[in-house]
Scaffold this active site. Structure first.
Site, mmCIF file in Angstrom:
data_model
loop_
_atom_site.group_PDB
_atom_site.id
_atom_site.type_symbol
_atom_site.label_atom_id
_atom_site.label_comp_id
_atom_site.label_asym_id
_atom_site.label_seq_id
_atom_site.Cartn_x
_atom_site.Cartn_y
_atom_site.Cartn_z
ATOM 1 N N ASP A 1 25.226 26.254 44.632
ATOM 2 C CA ASP A 1 26.460 26.745 45.265
ATOM 3 C C ASP A 1 26.237 27.281 46.683
ATOM 4 O OD1 ASP A 1 27.790 26.207 42.923
ATOM 5 O OD2 ASP A 1 27.989 28.295 42.298
ATOM 6 N N LYS B 1 33.854 32.326 46.247
ATOM 7 C CA LYS B 1 34.523 31.042 45.992
ATOM 8 C C LYS B 1 35.167 31.058 44.615
ATOM 9 C CE LYS B 1 31.414 29.436 42.804
ATOM 10 N NZ LYS B 1 31.689 29.262 41.388
ATOM 11 N N GLY C 1 30.738 34.482 38.466
ATOM 12 C CA GLY C 1 31.231 33.110 38.617
ATOM 13 C C GLY C 1 31.953 32.903 39.932
ATOM 14 N N ALA D 1 30.062 33.073 42.932
ATOM 15 C CA ALA D 1 28.981 32.720 43.864
ATOM 16 C C ALA D 1 28.560 33.879 44.759
ATOM 17 C CB ALA D 1 29.344 31.497 44.702
ATOM 18 N N GLY D 2 28.622 35.099 44.248
ATOM 19 C CA GLY D 2 28.220 36.255 45.052
ATOM 20 C C GLY D 2 26.752 36.208 45.453
ATOM 21 N N SER E 1 24.875 33.514 45.636
ATOM 22 C CA SER E 1 24.738 32.374 46.555
ATOM 23 C C SER E 1 25.245 32.742 47.937
ATOM 24 C CB SER E 1 25.550 31.179 46.033
ATOM 25 O OG SER E 1 25.073 30.778 44.774
HETATM 26 O O1 C5P Z 1 21.502 25.853 41.271
HETATM 27 P P1 C5P Z 1 21.523 27.198 40.640
HETATM 28 O O2 C5P Z 1 20.178 27.887 40.731
HETATM 29 O O3 C5P Z 1 22.631 28.065 41.100
HETATM 30 O O4 C5P Z 1 21.788 26.948 39.111
HETATM 31 C C1 C5P Z 1 21.638 27.969 38.157
HETATM 32 C C2 C5P Z 1 21.560 27.342 36.779
HETATM 33 O O5 C5P Z 1 22.834 26.780 36.438
HETATM 34 C C3 C5P Z 1 20.581 26.199 36.648
HETATM 35 O O6 C5P Z 1 19.295 26.655 36.335
HETATM 36 C C4 C5P Z 1 21.184 25.388 35.513
HETATM 37 O O7 C5P Z 1 20.894 25.982 34.271
HETATM 38 C C5 C5P Z 1 22.676 25.565 35.739
HETATM 39 N N1 C5P Z 1 23.264 24.461 36.522
HETATM 40 C C6 C5P Z 1 23.416 23.220 35.951
HETATM 41 N N2 C5P Z 1 23.991 22.201 36.665
HETATM 42 C C7 C5P Z 1 24.417 22.404 37.914
HETATM 43 C C8 C5P Z 1 24.300 23.669 38.523
HETATM 44 C C9 C5P Z 1 23.720 24.690 37.796
HETATM 45 O O8 C5P Z 1 23.019 23.012 34.796
HETATM 46 N N3 C5P Z 1 24.971 21.392 38.577
#
Ligand code: C5P
Length: 299
Positions: free
Chosen positions: A137, A10, A99, A101-102, A104
């Site tokens: 993501d 993405k 960045g 989303a690989g 995810s």
């Molecule tokens: O949700 P995910 O595990 O992909 O997020 C990784 C990190 O990115 C989180 O631990 C957080 O530090 C940051 N994050 C955030 N706000 C979001 C998505 C991600 O602060 N909406």
């Protein structure tokens, strides 16, 4: 018996970031667009949960239980009282820690593949709820196309896209940690009034009409200053792509991959060539959007 799922990368055409919430996450208005760079995830029965990965950057992919593909198999199995005894193979083509989303994408793909392998027939809603548990993501990787993500990015509203967009992605040397980039965002915005994130009507309109110059004018990533602060050399990459004729350039998500929107496929080819020749990136990949989310391609 094995099941293979293909899943796209993405780009965030808009990433509006609010201030940090009490749980540490940030509220977002996150406009996702699926692009035609894909990983393929194959699951097959095994005596225990194992992961392998192939592709030029396979060495950077964790092969333990921190891999979102492993966590997806474990979560789905736990919900059904099963043991996650599968071998997961990831054929990796999406830039790692880039960045895009690989990780995810692999989580969403493994989830769909295991659901199919185990004959569970989970509903879309059940799969999406596990995706949201895996990461902000991950739901979008399942859905694909284009969507607005609110909350921490996991609550999706699908968006209409009226045409094909052409992109170049400049892959940087080494990744950037998403939490580190959000941390830098917090540092840079400390003491400032961060507005509540909202989707841009002009951007949604540009997607709906499929108009590349309008989309170029509306691209926005609130994480870009943070990514540039952590990786100042990305400024040269962005400049190189725009000088070579890209309509617009931005950091993809939390970076360090940079994204260049071009007017057509031919222009994407020449921007990619210029980026590669400049030495400001490791690799330049051409892709188009939108494309479908995770799909079973072999069983
Ligand atoms: O949700 P995910 O595990 O992909 O997020 C990784 C990190 O990115 C989180 O631990 C957080 O530090 C940051 N994050 C955030 N706000 C979001 C998505 C991600 O602060 N909406």
């Amino acid at each position: 018996m094995s099941v293979t799922v293909r899943v796209p990368a993405k780009v965030n055409v808009q990433l509006a970031v609010g201030s940090a919430r009490p749980d540490g996450f940030h509220d977002l208005a996150n406009v996702f667009l699926a692009v035609s760079l894909y990983d393929e995830v194959t699951v097959s029965p095994s005596s225990s949960l194992t992961i392998t990965c192939s592709g030029p950057d396979a060495g950077q992919v964790p092969l333990d239980r921190t891999n979102l593909a492993a966590r997806a198999a474990e979560l789905l199995a736990a919900r059904h009282g099963l043991s996650p005894d599968v071998h997961i193979h990831i054929a990796k083509d999406i830039p790692v820690a880039g960045g895009m989303a690989g990780g995810s994408a692999d989580g969403a793909a493994a989830l769909l593949a295991c659901d199919t392998l185990w004959g569970l027939g989970s509903t879309r809603a059940e799969l999406l709820s596990i995706c949201a548990e895996l990461g902000s993501d991950v739901p979008f990787s399942l859905v694909g196309g284009a969507a607005l993500g609110t909350g921490r990015g996991e609550r999706l509203t699908e968006l209409e896209v009226g045409g094909e967009f052409h992109w170049v992605f400049a892959v940087a040397d080494g990744g950037l940690s998403t939490p580190a980039v959000y941390g830098e965002f917090d540092r840079l915005t400390e003491g400032l009034a961060v507005p509540a994130p909202a989707a841009s009507p002009a951007l949604l309109d540009a997607l709906r009409t499929g108009d590349a110059p309008s989309l170029a004018g509306a691209l926005a990533n609130d994480l870009q200053p943070a990514a540039l602060s952590l990786r100042p050399s990305l400024a040269d990459t962005l400049q190189t792509g725009t000088s070579a004729g890209a309509l617009a350039a931005l950091v993809s998500g939390s970076g360090p991959t940079t994204a260049f929107l071009t007017k057509d496929e031919e222009s994407a080819g020449s921007v990619a060539a210029a980026l590669l020749a400049s030495g400001t990136c490791r690799e330049a990949r051409v892709a188009s959007s939108p494309t479908a989310g995770a799909r079973v391609v072999g069983a």
